[in-house]
Design a protein around this motif. Structure first.
Motif, PDB file in Angstrom:
ATOM      1  N   VAL A 198       0.861  -1.186   0.000  1.00 42.15           N
ATOM      2  CA  VAL A 198       0.000   0.000   0.000  1.00 42.15           C
ATOM      3  C   VAL A 198       0.894   1.233   0.000  1.00 42.15           C
ATOM      4  N   ARG A 199       0.967   1.918  -1.125  1.00 45.41           N
ATOM      5  CA  ARG A 199       1.823   3.095  -1.228  1.00 45.41           C
ATOM      6  C   ARG A 199       1.256   4.245  -0.409  1.00 45.41           C
ATOM      7  N   PHE A 200       2.157   4.984   0.211  1.00 53.17           N
ATOM      8  CA  PHE A 200       1.733   6.182   0.921  1.00 53.17           C
ATOM      9  C   PHE A 200       1.317   7.240  -0.091  1.00 53.17           C
ATOM     10  N   GLY A 201       0.141   7.805   0.111  1.00 51.98           N
ATOM     11  CA  GLY A 201      -0.334   8.849  -0.790  1.00 51.98           C
ATOM     12  C   GLY A 201      -1.757   9.227  -0.447  1.00 51.98           C
ATOM     13  N   PHE A 202      -2.253  10.212  -1.162  1.00 54.11           N
ATOM     14  CA  PHE A 202      -3.583  10.754  -0.891  1.00 54.11           C
ATOM     15  C   PHE A 202      -4.584  10.201  -1.901  1.00 54.11           C
ATOM     16  N   THR A 203      -5.793   9.955  -1.431  1.00 55.48           N
ATOM     17  CA  THR A 203      -6.855   9.456  -2.291  1.00 55.48           C
ATOM     18  C   THR A 203      -8.062  10.376  -2.169  1.00 55.48           C
ATOM     19  N   THR A 204      -8.929  10.319  -3.151  1.00 54.98           N
ATOM     20  CA  THR A 204     -10.111  11.185  -3.128  1.00 54.98           C
ATOM     21  C   THR A 204     -11.043  10.838  -1.973  1.00 54.98           C
ATOM     22  N   GLY A 205     -10.967   9.601  -1.477  1.00 55.83           N
ATOM     23  CA  GLY A 205     -11.798   9.211  -0.336  1.00 55.83           C
ATOM     24  C   GLY A 205     -11.261   9.697   0.990  1.00 55.83           C
ATOM     25  N   PHE A 206      -9.970   9.996   1.037  1.00 54.01           N
ATOM     26  CA  PHE A 206      -9.265  10.431   2.235  1.00 54.01           C
ATOM     27  C   PHE A 206      -9.679   9.576   3.438  1.00 54.01           C
ATOM     28  N   GLU A 207     -10.344  10.159   4.456  1.00 54.61           N
ATOM     29  CA  GLU A 207     -10.636   9.396   5.666  1.00 54.61           C
ATOM     30  C   GLU A 207     -12.018   8.758   5.660  1.00 54.61           C
ATOM     31  N   SER A 208     -12.670   8.740   4.497  1.00 52.18           N
ATOM     32  CA  SER A 208     -13.943   8.030   4.392  1.00 52.18           C
ATOM     33  C   SER A 208     -13.744   6.623   3.840  1.00 52.18           C
ATOM     34  N   VAL A 209     -12.502   6.251   3.504  1.00 47.61           N
ATOM     35  CA  VAL A 209     -12.251   4.937   2.918  1.00 47.61           C
ATOM     36  C   VAL A 209     -12.294   3.847   3.981  1.00 47.61           C
ATOM     37  N   THR A 210     -12.693   2.666   3.561  1.00 44.46           N
ATOM     38  CA  THR A 210     -12.659   1.488   4.424  1.00 44.46           C
ATOM     39  C   THR A 210     -11.338   0.752   4.201  1.00 44.46           C
ATOM     40  N   PRO A 211     -10.958  -0.157   5.091  1.00 44.80           N
ATOM     41  CA  PRO A 211      -9.753  -0.949   4.856  1.00 44.80           C
ATOM     42  C   PRO A 211      -9.790  -1.701   3.527  1.00 44.80           C
ATOM     43  N   GLU A 212     -10.946  -2.241   3.171  1.00 43.29           N
ATOM     44  CA  GLU A 212     -11.057  -2.967   1.899  1.00 43.29           C
ATOM     45  C   GLU A 212     -10.845  -2.044   0.704  1.00 43.29           C
ATOM     46  N   GLN A 213     -11.351  -0.821   0.786  1.00 45.19           N
ATOM     47  CA  GLN A 213     -11.143   0.135  -0.301  1.00 45.19           C
ATOM     48  C   GLN A 213      -9.664   0.507  -0.417  1.00 45.19           C
ATOM     49  N   THR A 214      -8.984   0.625   0.707  1.00 44.67           N
ATOM     50  CA  THR A 214      -7.548   0.911   0.671  1.00 44.67           C
ATOM     51  C   THR A 214      -6.799  -0.232   0.004  1.00 44.67           C
ATOM     52  N   LEU A 215      -7.223  -1.458   0.265  1.00 43.22           N
ATOM     53  CA  LEU A 215      -6.609  -2.610  -0.403  1.00 43.22           C
ATOM     54  C   LEU A 215      -6.791  -2.507  -1.919  1.00 43.22           C
ATOM     55  N   ILE A 216      -7.989  -2.199  -2.345  1.00 37.92           N
ATOM     56  CA  ILE A 216      -8.278  -2.114  -3.781  1.00 37.92           C
ATOM     57  C   ILE A 216      -7.481  -0.985  -4.435  1.00 37.92           C
ATOM     58  N   LEU A 217      -7.422   0.165  -3.753  1.00 34.57           N
ATOM     59  CA  LEU A 217      -6.709   1.315  -4.302  1.00 34.57           C
ATOM     60  C   LEU A 217      -5.199   1.100  -4.308  1.00 34.57           C
ATOM     61  N   GLY A 218      -4.699   0.346  -3.333  1.00 35.18           N
ATOM     62  CA  GLY A 218      -3.258   0.140  -3.223  1.00 35.18           C
ATOM     63  C   GLY A 218      -2.524   1.401  -2.804  1.00 35.18           C
ATOM     64  N   ARG A 219      -3.249   2.341  -2.237  1.00 30.87           N
ATOM     65  CA  ARG A 219      -2.666   3.613  -1.811  1.00 30.87           C
ATOM     66  C   ARG A 219      -3.503   4.171  -0.665  1.00 30.87           C
ATOM     67  N   GLY A 220      -2.854   4.871   0.239  1.00 24.53           N
ATOM     68  CA  GLY A 220      -3.592   5.520   1.310  1.00 24.53           C
ATOM     69  C   GLY A 220      -2.663   6.392   2.129  1.00 24.53           C
ATOM     70  N   HIS A 221      -3.225   7.419   2.776  1.00 23.67           N
ATOM     71  CA  HIS A 221      -2.399   8.243   3.650  1.00 23.67           C
ATOM     72  C   HIS A 221      -2.246   7.526   4.984  1.00 23.67           C
ATOM     73  N   CYS A 222      -1.530   8.141   5.907  1.00 27.99           N
ATOM     74  CA  CYS A 222      -1.134   7.450   7.132  1.00 27.99           C
ATOM     75  C   CYS A 222      -2.309   6.833   7.888  1.00 27.99           C
ATOM     76  N   ASN A 223      -3.422   7.570   8.028  1.00 36.13           N
ATOM     77  CA  ASN A 223      -4.541   7.050   8.811  1.00 36.13           C
ATOM     78  C   ASN A 223      -5.251   5.899   8.108  1.00 36.13           C
ATOM     79  N   ALA A 224      -5.319   5.953   6.792  1.00 35.97           N
ATOM     80  CA  ALA A 224      -5.917   4.836   6.052  1.00 35.97           C
ATOM     81  C   ALA A 224      -5.044   3.591   6.158  1.00 35.97           C
ATOM     82  N   GLN A 225      -3.725   3.767   6.100  1.00 35.48           N
ATOM     83  CA  GLN A 225      -2.820   2.633   6.244  1.00 35.48           C
ATOM     84  C   GLN A 225      -2.935   2.025   7.645  1.00 35.48           C
ATOM     85  N   ALA A 226      -2.996   2.883   8.661  1.00 37.57           N
ATOM     86  CA  ALA A 226      -3.137   2.404  10.035  1.00 37.57           C
ATOM     87  C   ALA A 226      -4.431   1.621  10.209  1.00 37.57           C
ATOM     88  N   ASP A 227      -5.510   2.134   9.623  1.00 37.78           N
ATOM     89  CA  ASP A 227      -6.810   1.484   9.716  1.00 37.78           C
ATOM     90  C   ASP A 227      -6.765   0.094   9.073  1.00 37.78           C
TER      91      ASP A 227
END
Length: 230
Positions: free
Chosen positions: A37-66
């Motif tokens: 999961v690459r560190f980066g920003f997504t349009t969902g920001f903090e509304s993303v679920t863990p499964e969505q972060t998996l699909i996107l393969g990217r997330g900022h720090c809080n999404a990665q932690a989640d």
């Protein structure tokens, strides 16, 4: 089973890492988030679920932690999100200067807390993969800064399964009154955080921006993170 589900990732990690004990299993899950999961920003920001972060393969720090927290709980470990007040200077040269200027001085930053071997470990050492970490660390050293480019003081990208390990948070950020939540969604719903721009939460800003512009903004912000993260 799909690698885009929590159960699918757990099965894949067990099969590939072949952990012999709980510590090795937790480290393998940490390394999965760090490397996949690459560190980066997504349009969902903090509304993303863990499964969505998996699909996107990217997330900022809080999404990665989640995501890591969800994986650890799915594997049967006691895990939660511990929120610290992160010095915004960590984002110097990682976001545009006007954005950094408008951010609050301290950011609502999640670290993953897991109980392992009778010890509670707090970690965010999964933010950058090893290649990206080395590049950001080299840029930080060349700039002569204590923190910036997405890295804090004493940053590391490996975790042994013993004790704490941070790439963005710092030991002094851990306080007895740090808020804890089971999920990022619960933290956002509580309105406890201050990840805002001009006093308005990023999620509210994004909801007002047309989709094409949100995607263009996402690409621009991620372009500032360097070649390893784009």
């Amino acid at each position: 089973m799909s690698g885009n589900t929590i159960a699918g990732v757990l099965e894949m990690v067990r099969r590939q890492a072949l952990p012999t004990d709980d510590r090795e299993y937790c480290v393998a899950l940490h390394d999965y988030v760090r490397d996949q999961v690459r560190f980066g920003f997504t349009t969902g920001f903090e509304s993303v679920t863990p499964e969505q972060t998996l699909i996107l393969g990217r997330g900022h720090c809080n999404a990665q932690a989640d995501l890591l927290c969800a994986l650890l709980r799915g594997a049967g470990f006691e895990a939660s999100l511990r929120f610290v007040a992160l010095d915004k200077r960590i984002l110097r040269h990682a976001v545009p200067a006007p954005v950094l200027f408008c951010l609050p001085a301290r950011l609502f930053h999640a670290v993953t807390q897991v109980r392992l071997g009778g010890q509670r470990c707090s970690i965010d050492s999964y933010i950058f993969d090893r290649s990206g970490f080395r590049q950001q660390q080299a840029r930080l050293r060349a700039a002569g800064l204590e923190r910036g480019f997405g890295l804090g003081q004493g940053a590391v990208c490996d975790w042994s399964g013993c004790g704490d390990a941070f790439s963005q948070a710092e030991p002094s950020d851990l306080k007895p009154d740090n808020l804890q939540f089971p999920t990022l969604a619960a933290a956002v719903a509580s309105r406890a955080g201050n990840n805002t721009l001009l006093g308005i939460h990023f999620n509210q800003w994004l909801a007002c921006v047309p989709t094409p512009l949100r995607r263009a903004s996402e690409r621009y912000l991620n372009s500032r993170l360097g070649p390893a993260m784009t």
